[in-house]
Design an enzyme around this catalytic site. Structure first.
Site, short mmCIF file in Angstrom:
data_model
loop_
_atom_site.label_atom_id
_atom_site.label_comp_id
_atom_site.label_asym_id
_atom_site.label_seq_id
_atom_site.Cartn_x
_atom_site.Cartn_y
_atom_site.Cartn_z
N HIS A 167 33.20 53.44 68.29
CA HIS A 167 33.22 53.00 67.09
C HIS A 167 31.98 53.74 66.59
CE1 HIS A 167 36.16 50.04 67.60
NE2 HIS A 167 35.48 49.38 68.56
N HIS A 192 40.54 48.87 66.08
CA HIS A 192 41.08 49.20 67.34
C HIS A 192 42.42 49.75 67.31
CE1 HIS A 192 38.19 46.03 68.03
NE2 HIS A 192 37.55 47.03 68.94
#
Lengths: 330, 330
Positions: free
Chosen positions: B56, B218
């Site tokens: 991320h 995700h």
């Protein structure tokens, strides 16, 4: 290829509207496609104008602001801006101290900036030009006679921008820009092609399991294709290609640049390998920048740029800069 | 899926080595996977620790530095860090003024930060926790009971980080973090799936011509799939979903966040549409941030986060910050 756009025809105008909304510190002329720092013209200061095809963001509009560009002219995607934009930008930022055009070496950009320089001079604006041609991958290319201009553009804009901000005269700012370009070399690789909004599909074919060594920032062909390599092997190849052409006697600033679709996680890992090769070759690193700075739409891949810096260039590199895409010291 | 990596097993360690090389202002413990601001512990200052799965970036390691996080713990890709990392980070940054754990609401992260809090307290470190759960797309999800934590994490880390930097006590820093989370809402869309290094192929199937509305960071499923929409239609849908759940009485700070593979050109264009919808709905915008801040590897798409700010939160938002991923005022 799905894109987060309305229609291809409005992509650049839409982006400029979104940039204006996010950056009230810039004056964005959406209709005429010119991005200007809000306090321009700055009395007594040399102005820096750059521009080129859109699709390489944050280059160039994201580098407009104190310590870097005075104005940028975005063209259509992967298409040179027109001379009118450049003249308008020059007129908006010239304080009487003159304007430096920073031109990446692509045929359309060179022709249009040449014409714009003549037109601006007709209007009484003193213009100097510097050509950026740092890409060692190929000599001539799809859009270029001679070497292509890529990552070194960031170094030229930053270092010449810092000199201009200090009040140095046009001849000196131009000489520094030229010195930065002459001491900079780049090499890029593509793991995937990019898709332009107007085409809507990849601009070239890159088979599964292969990479393009030496790709250009519009997806122009590079030196060769090979079966996929590891990050370490790519770093070996890219840095070798650069050091075949540049023997730094001074420290270098390193740019590990993402092409657009490669995760930052991977770019940092690639940087570890680039630093390993530089250390093995005895090259001293003064500073490293990792991120997406000179992109190619949604291309996956990365490029490495080395910029040799003496004490003065390093001082100017470290000077404060306040732009959307690069910011420190203020 | 081609990746710029050596082998999947070393992706996180390689990235940390590359981060260490690029950021001498951070202390990067590659072996133990902890990133710490170099001047920690800062006497009398509350420390902020966050962390989560890698993939991320720049979240969280890119937000370590003065005015934001004291330390970050990166886990394996899309996998929670372990309690040992968190305790080690807390011990490295605690000055005796206490530590705030900032936890995105995913089951693994919540359990591990809970355990770490107990262990740290056993070592005499005072710990408070704030849970970030801003994603309005779905109530429960693949990795989560309750709402997922996404873009608001940046706001919590920035605003609580500014309060800590000013010397505010732990209870106040925690209360501010909670207020930021309660006033924040996010909604994301995916145009393509992402590929984890270990799997080497897309983590979910998204047919050509469809997008996922409400996707998680995700790649978790969202609310629904639809045939591809325009940027304007997506902005209408995303902002509507947020405003169904939040009625701002104060101005908002807007984050238009790229998932990783969407060009900045498109993100700016999307921002224009987001601003249009907000204006139509009478929402006042105090500041807008456009870029890749909370990414999902090579996913194409974007998310919108709104954070309602009173005068104090806005002052803290605007306070100086100096990190790899967010920097202003210094």
């Amino acid at each position: 290829m799905k894109m987060l756009i309305n229609v291809p025809e409005t992509v650049v105008a839409d982006a400029l509207r979104g940039m204006a909304a996010a950056h009230p510190e810039l004056t964005v002329d959406v209709e005429n496609r010119v991005i200007v720092r809000q306090d321009a013209p700055v009395a007594g200061k040399v102005a820096l104008v750059s521009g080129g095809g859109s699709g390489h963001e944050p280059l160039h509009g994201g580098f407009v602001g104190p310590g870097m560009l005075s104005a940028a002219c975005p063209g259509e995607v992967f298409t040179s801006p027109v001379p009118d934009q450049m003249v308008r930008a020059a007129a908006a930022v010239d304080s009487g101290a003159g304007v430096l055009f920073i031109v990446k070496n692509y045929t359309g950009d060179v022709l249009n900036f040449d014409m714009a320089a003549e037109l601006a001079e007709d209007e009484g604006i003193q213009v100097a030009k510097v050509l950026v041609n740092d890409d060692v991958a190929v000599t001539d290319s799809l859009y270029t006679a001679g070497r292509r201009g890529t990552g070194a553009t960031l170094f030229v804009e930053k270092i010449a921008g810092a000199a201009a901000e200090e009040g140095q005269p046009l001849a000196r700012v131009e000489a520094l820009a030229r010195q930065v370009n002459e001491g900079s070399r780049s090499f890029g690789v593509a793991l995937s092609a990019c898709s332009t909004p107007s085409k809507g599909s990849p601009t070239f074919d890159l088979p599964a399991g292969e990479l393009e060594l030496g790709v250009g920032i519009h997806g122009e062909p590079g030196r060769e294709r090979r079966p996929m390599m590891t990050s370490g092997e790519i770093a070996d190849f890219a840095v070798q290609a650069i050091l075949d052409d540049l023997t730094p006697r001074n420290p270098v600033v390193v740019l590990v640049n993402g092409m657009g679709a490669t995760p930052l996680l991977e770019l940092y890992g690639f940087n570890a390998e680039v630093q390993r090769v530089l250390a093995q070759r005895g090259v001293v690193v003064a500073h490293t920048l990792v991120g997406n700075y000179v992109t190619s739409l949604d291309m996956a891949g990365a490029s490495v740029t080395l910029c040799e810096v003496d004490e003065e260039l390093l001082r100017l590199w470290n000077a404060p800069v306040r732009t959307a895409g690069l910011r420190w010291g203020v």
